[in-house]
Scaffold this motif. Sequence first.
Motif, PDB file in Angstrom:
ATOM      1  N   SER A 163       0.683  -1.239  -0.075  1.00 44.38           N
ATOM      2  CA  SER A 163       0.165   0.199   0.050  1.00 44.38           C
ATOM      3  C   SER A 163       0.931   1.216  -0.045  1.00 44.38           C
ATOM      4  N   ARG A 178      -4.052   0.199  -1.756  1.00 45.88           N
ATOM      5  CA  ARG A 178      -3.736  -1.072  -0.741  1.00 45.88           C
ATOM      6  C   ARG A 178      -2.971  -1.993  -1.352  1.00 45.88           C
ATOM      7  N   SER A 179      -2.293  -3.052  -0.304  1.00 44.82           N
ATOM      8  CA  SER A 179      -1.468  -4.129  -0.860  1.00 44.82           C
ATOM      9  C   SER A 179      -2.432  -4.946  -1.712  1.00 44.82           C
ATOM     10  N   THR A 193      -2.677   8.560   2.648  1.00 44.26           N
ATOM     11  CA  THR A 193      -3.731   7.684   2.226  1.00 44.26           C
ATOM     12  C   THR A 193      -4.410   7.931   1.090  1.00 44.26           C
TER      13      THR A 193
END
Length: 220
Positions: A163, A178-179, A193
């Motif tokens: 992420s 995100r991952s 974010t």
Amino acid sequence: MNELPAGPDAVLLDFSADDDPTLAVRHAESVLRQAHSAGALSTLTEIVPSATTVLVQFEGGSGADSLGIARVLRGAGRDEVGSGDPVDEVRIVVRYDGADLDDVAQQVGTTVAGVIALHTRTRWRVQFMGFAPGFAYLVPDDDADNPLTRVRRRSEPRTRVPSGAVAIAAGYSAVYPRSSPGGWNLLGHTGITVWDESATPPSLLAPGTLVRFEADEIRR
């Protein structure tokens, strides 16, 4: 432009045969949004751009106003792209420590420092969203011949990209929200974010948003 039906209340505008589909999509999205804000296309509910198409959705049961779309697009010139209300600009601080910097530099024909300079000097625009919630496909806003657009995808995708990874491939740059698995070239990472389900809106980025990357630390 090729117009395709997409159900009783939507139409898909296909610009894949245009000389510059990216510019055509951006133009269509921009003028349609401006027209709706001005009171035209009153039953329009959503405009969804992609790499080469724009989905125009109308209220359920209202029908797709194809004539209205044609009238709006016909009355607007290509020089109107980006006109209208000011566009949000987001600045994303990046630590350029990505595992693929050397490979990208080789493809572009420059140094790692040169890649970082190109990436931070470019003003990027969100062309469309996809792949995963909050994943924005960024294209150079003012330089279609930017050398970074020629960087290829990796021959072997990674099973896990973390992420916040900042990456580039196939004409686009992006921040992984995100991952996930991924085949793009990693330039670095950011602590910002870009997708937060508890936020309103949850996505930091949206179609049309301008993005500037800033170097936190340049790898020597």
